[in-house]
Design a protein around this motif. Structure first.
Motif, PDB file in Angstrom:
ATOM      1  N   HIS A 387       0.798  -1.165  -0.131  1.00  0.00           N
ATOM      2  CA  HIS A 387      -0.059  -0.200   0.114  1.00  0.00           C
ATOM      3  C   HIS A 387       1.097   1.279   0.036  1.00  0.00           C
ATOM      4  O   HIS A 387       0.525   2.170  -0.654  1.00  0.00           O
ATOM      5  CB  HIS A 387      -1.001  -0.002   1.352  1.00  0.00           C
ATOM      6  N   GLN A 391       0.879   3.928  -2.556  1.00  0.00           N
ATOM      7  CA  GLN A 391       0.525   5.614  -2.507  1.00  0.00           C
ATOM      8  C   GLN A 391       1.709   6.617  -2.841  1.00  0.00           C
ATOM      9  O   GLN A 391       1.268   7.474  -3.124  1.00  0.00           O
ATOM     10  CB  GLN A 391       0.159   5.627  -0.956  1.00  0.00           C
ATOM     11  N   LYS A 468      -4.646   8.787   4.043  1.00  0.00           N
ATOM     12  CA  LYS A 468      -5.294   8.730   2.842  1.00  0.00           C
ATOM     13  C   LYS A 468      -4.749   9.669   1.945  1.00  0.00           C
ATOM     14  O   LYS A 468      -4.078  10.651   2.234  1.00  0.00           O
ATOM     15  CB  LYS A 468      -6.616   9.030   3.079  1.00  0.00           C
ATOM     16  N   SER A 470      -6.131  12.241   0.727  1.00  0.00           N
ATOM     17  CA  SER A 470      -6.700  13.335   1.009  1.00  0.00           C
ATOM     18  C   SER A 470      -5.880  14.007   1.851  1.00  0.00           C
ATOM     19  O   SER A 470      -5.784  15.278   2.123  1.00  0.00           O
ATOM     20  CB  SER A 470      -8.328  13.088   1.816  1.00  0.00           C
TER      21      SER A 470
END
Length: 488
Positions: A387, A391, A468, A470
């Motif tokens: 992840h 990311q 995240k 965001s």
């Protein structure tokens, strides 16, 4: 004397009901105080002006206070914890400094309470077997073979030092049967050389100086634009050294450079090490955790290394400090062995870990990994790394698409190197230096700073799998706002 004895008892953990009850009360209050700190966090740093913080800490009386432990805990939470760098905050993203797993924090409390000293079995009965269990498990993960072994260390610096120290003693033994341990450096010591990349960790040079070889003993091979070693130069560098009468004896590969996160071509390095009979050391303090992920093929060749540095307090999310050095051949630990009559006698049948450590008293850090792998497990850990790498690519794309920023390098692991660009700034290097510092002291964000191709860069080191996209969009907006203000 007996009255004093009773007075002192309150400061220690005791066996039996009363001692355990007092321990529980103190730990419960500590947990409550830290819970309140985390609940109130709204920035990665409080923003308290550094001089004010320094003065407040210097004003604490260490000679005459004699406060209750309850009050000391409360005061510490208020002055120290609240004004610390909060690694769990989304905008704390500068260094290879991870939010720790709760399993590791819990283990840390157990480690401190038991206070095991990991040098001899009679000081660390269960702990000795736990460390050996975790070491064997790691050696198996890296496929180092049936003769592999290792030892826990304080981190990458100590692990790199140990790996290269063993390489130094190994080459003297191999070349001339000389024991550096017994006799000191051989007469050809000034000719010994360590081959590494220009992007290798600075502890390679530090290790050379500590070992009496001097920083001159490192032969730095050029790095490619992506931060990896240019392995096509290895033959020429080694040939040139030999032509000058020098003795290359070790080669260092890096699995995750500090800035780029670059992973060297370990297979090519292993081939060269085999061809020239060099000790191969891999510094995988940053990237070694990929062994648990779907990206583990990027570490191909690490299984051929003579020694490997692993840092659990980086991508294994363990509390500081927690590292290990793994050896392909456990017999090479003999260069560290020294028997002391009071500690690790030659006739001992139980294992004493001091036999293979440069430290004597050593923490029971292996418990953290031992508990984490039972709780979180290697599969979930690997999924976290997958992840993070995905990311990181997404964040790099955000930077590419943003007019206020310039991406300075393609991400290799989990770092994003970029800089703020602003037409009103006369000097972009000074602007970015100021952005980092002001973001820190104002409590806006904790950002990294480095140099990329001669340009001052800001750095995101993305190590928190809970974030995240965001969060990064918000952080970039804060940095842009700050850069605009400072450019004026």
């Amino acid at each position: 004397p007996e009255a004093s004895n009773e007075q002192w008892k309150k400061h220690f953990i005791h066996t039996g009901h009363l001692g355990s009850q007092e321990f529980a009360q103190v730990m419960n209050h500590t947990t409550a105080a830290m819970k309140a700190v985390f609940e109130q966090v709204n920035a990665p740093y409080s923003g308290l002006e550094p001089k004010i913080l320094e003065n407040a800490i210097n004003a604490v009386d260490l000679d005459n206070k004699n406060a209750s432990l309850h009050d000391v805990i409360s005061d510490t939470a208020e002055l120290i914890a609240k004004n610390s760098i909060i690694v769990q905050h989304p905008d704390c993203i500068a260094h290879l400094h991870t939010p720790p797993l709760m399993s590791s924090v819990v283990a840390e409390a157990i480690i401190a309470s038991l206070n095991q000293s990991m040098d001899s079995w009679d000081q660390s009965s269960a702990a000795t077997f736990v460390e050996q269990k975790v070491v064997d498990w790691m050696c198996d993960k890296y496929q180092l073979g049936a003769q592999a072994d290792g030892i826990f260390t304080s981190g990458g610096t100590q692990s790199n030092q140990m790996g290269l120290l063993l390489a130094r003693d190994w080459i003297a033994d191999k070349l001339s049967g000389h024991s550096i341990q017994k006799l000191g450096l051989p007469d050809y010591a000034d000719k010994l050389r360590i081959v590494c990349s220009k992007k290798s960790h600075f502890t390679v040079q530090k290790s050379a100086s500590w070992m009496g070889l001097g920083e001159k003993a490192t032969l730095a091979v050029d790095a490619l634009p992506n931060g990896t070693m240019d392995v096509t130069q290895l033959d020429a560098v080694i040939h040139q050294a030999k032509a000058e009468g020098l003795i290359p004896f070790a080669i260092v590969g890096t699995a995750g450079t500090t800035d780029h996160g670059a992973i060297d071509d370990l297979v090519a390095i292993a081939d060269v090490a085999q061809q020239y009979d060099l000790w191969m050391h891999v510094d995988s303090a940053y990237g070694g955790a990929l062994i648990l992920s779907s990206h583990k093929q990027r570490l191909q060749g690490i299984e051929r290394a003579h020694s490997v540095s692993v840092d659990f307090h980086k991508l294994f999310f363990q509390t500081i400090s927690c590292g290990a050095l793994l050896l392909k051949d456990k017999h090479n630990f003999k260069y560290l062995l020294h028997h002391a009559d009071y500690l690790n006698r030659e006739h001992d049948t139980l294992p004493n870990l001091v036999d293979k450590s440069i430290a004597t008293t050593k923490r029971f850090d292996a418990l953290k990994v031992f508990m984490t792998m039972q709780n979180v497990g290697p599969q979930q850990m690997g999924a976290m790394y997958d992840h993070l790498l995905e990311q990181t690519q997404q964040v790099a794309q955000l930077v590419r698409q943003h007019d206020a920023f310039e991406l300075l390098a393609e991400p290799c692991l989990s770092t994003v190197l970029f800089r703020a660009v602003n037409t009103q700034a006369s000097d972009l290097d000074e602007l970015n230096k100021t952005v980092r510092l002001q973001a820190l002291v104002r409590g806006v964000a904790v950002l990294g700073e480095t140099i990329v191709d001669g340009k001052t860069a800001l750095k995101f080191t993305i190590l928190n799998p809970c974030l995240k996209i965001s969060d990064f969009e918000s952080l970039l907006a804060k940095i842009e706002t700050l850069a605009v203000e400072l450019a004026k």
